[in-house]
Design a protein around this motif. Structure first.
Motif, PDB file in Angstrom:
ATOM      1  N   ARG A 189       1.970  -9.802  -6.612  1.00 43.76           N
ATOM      2  CA  ARG A 189       1.014  -9.251  -5.655  1.00 43.76           C
ATOM      3  C   ARG A 189       1.003 -10.034  -4.349  1.00 43.76           C
ATOM      4  N   ARG A 234      -4.114  -2.480   7.057  1.00 39.81           N
ATOM      5  CA  ARG A 234      -4.671  -3.243   5.935  1.00 39.81           C
ATOM      6  C   ARG A 234      -4.553  -2.457   4.640  1.00 39.81           C
ATOM      7  N   GLU A 238      -2.623  -3.561   1.158  1.00 43.16           N
ATOM      8  CA  GLU A 238      -3.245  -3.621  -0.166  1.00 43.16           C
ATOM      9  C   GLU A 238      -2.529  -2.716  -1.158  1.00 43.16           C
ATOM     10  N   ARG A 242      -0.292  -3.867  -4.789  1.00 45.99           N
ATOM     11  CA  ARG A 242      -0.648  -3.385  -6.129  1.00 45.99           C
ATOM     12  C   ARG A 242       0.390  -2.459  -6.765  1.00 45.99           C
ATOM     13  N   ILE A 253      -8.668  -0.387  -3.819  1.00 43.31           N
ATOM     14  CA  ILE A 253      -8.298  -0.685  -2.432  1.00 43.31           C
ATOM     15  C   ILE A 253      -9.551  -0.819  -1.572  1.00 43.31           C
ATOM     16  N   ALA A 256     -11.199  -4.129  -2.246  1.00 38.54           N
ATOM     17  CA  ALA A 256     -10.472  -5.236  -1.628  1.00 38.54           C
ATOM     18  C   ALA A 256     -10.764  -5.344  -0.139  1.00 38.54           C
TER      19      ALA A 256
END
Length: 331
Positions: A189, A234, A238, A242, A253, A256
């Motif tokens: 990750r 962003r 993310e 994943r 998401i 996060a």
């Protein structure tokens, strides 16, 4: 919007490219980096161009592990303000904490964390700008740079317990394990050094609190901010992180990013996208990158992109590019 990195991050890169049999002027031109800027450590470079420079350098020199080797020899004092901050910290723990907290001022659109993971600690690093897709060389050189911060305190023989990389396993991966003298794990990750929870109170040889405070103020003043990317970039970052674990959930998401699921979906709709559209884009961009790495099996690429069956990946690939994965490699 341009995201910046201070030019100190490229200290010595021209000589290193030449030493590897490459052509520095050609590399800089193709990546869009001005060589004269590299000699001014507090000057800002475009982050995308800097990362591209390392990828171009690997191809130009014919050394697929260019970033790994460049980072291995890159000492903290070469890193400019952020390196001097780490060296001026009173203890190793303080040095790693300052490095993690302030690195995004040295390199914008970046997440760095120094976190506990059971009996171990992790110094994590990843670029948050989803537009920067090809970035393996940067990840490997940064892990080398970070390891040398620890070695500045514990000595040149120190090695991490493990090292993690977000990109697929490269063909020359055994050199990674040899240089770090530790297991290397790929398709993770984030990028990270894993170290034991000890020696954090060891004194840094050049610790100086007054100097540390002044350097921190200078770095923040020069950078201005951490250059947080736009929401769309962003989200891409993310999702990318994943994918090796399977198809990402929109709720994860949103969590996060610290926003509600419906807010994320509305913001994506404002861009003319659904969440599934964005996942598709990220998968397509990574597929185009990974398929060029001929040593990575097609089935492994499917797993890295979150597909549980290679047939599903192959169908998606044909939809994106009009040809099967093996067909593109054969061409």
């Amino acid at each position: 919007m341009q995201r910046n990195i201070l030019a100190a991050a490229a200290s010595g890169v021209a000589d290193f490219i030449a030493g590897q049999g490459g052509h520095p002027d050609d590399v800089f031109h193709r990546a869009g980096v001005e060589e004269k800027a590299l000699g001014q450590p507090t000057l800002a470079l475009d982050l995308g161009a800097y990362v591209a420079m390392m990828e171009v350098a690997a191809r130009d020199t014919g050394n697929d592990n260019f970033g790994l080797l460049f980072g291995r020899q890159f000492q903290p004092e070469m890193l400019g303000l952020i390196g001097r901050i780490a060296l001026a910290a009173p203890t190793l723990g303080s040095a790693l904490d300052h490095l993690a907290r302030l690195f995004p001022f040295h390199q914008q659109a970046t997440e760095t964390r120094f976190v506990r993971d059971g009996a171990f600690l992790r110094l994590e690093y990843r670029i948050l700008d989803g537009r920067i897709v090809e970035r393996r060389q940067d990840a490997e050189l940064t892990m080398g740079m970070f390891a040398n911060v620890v070695r500045a305190c514990l000595g040149p023989s120190w090695m991490p317990e493990e090292v993690l990389f977000e990109h697929p396993r490269p063909e020359g991966w055994r050199q990674h394990e040899a240089l770090f003298d530790a297991p290397a794990h790929f398709g993770q990750r984030t990028n990270a050094l894993v170290l034991r929870d000890r020696n954090l109170d060891r004194r840094m040889p050049g610790g100086d609190m007054a100097r540390l405070t002044a350097l921190c103020g200078t770095l923040v003043g020069i950078a201005g901010d951490t250059g947080t990317p736009a929401l769309l970039d962003r989200v891409k970052a993310e999702v990318r992180a994943r994918l090796p674990e399977g198809y990402p959930y929109v709720e994860d998401i949103a969590d996060a990013l610290g926003i509600a699921r419906w807010t994320l979906q509305r913001r994506l709709a404002d861009e003319g996208l659904s969440f599934s559209d964005l996942v598709e884009r990220v998968r397509r961009d990574l597929a185009a990158l990974y398929i060029r790495q001929r040593h990575v099996p097609v089935a492994d690429i499917g797993v890295l992109l979150g597909y549980s069956e290679v047939s599903a990946f192959s169908r998606a690939f044909r939809r994106w590019f009009g040809v099967s994965p093996l067909g593109m490699r054969a061409g």
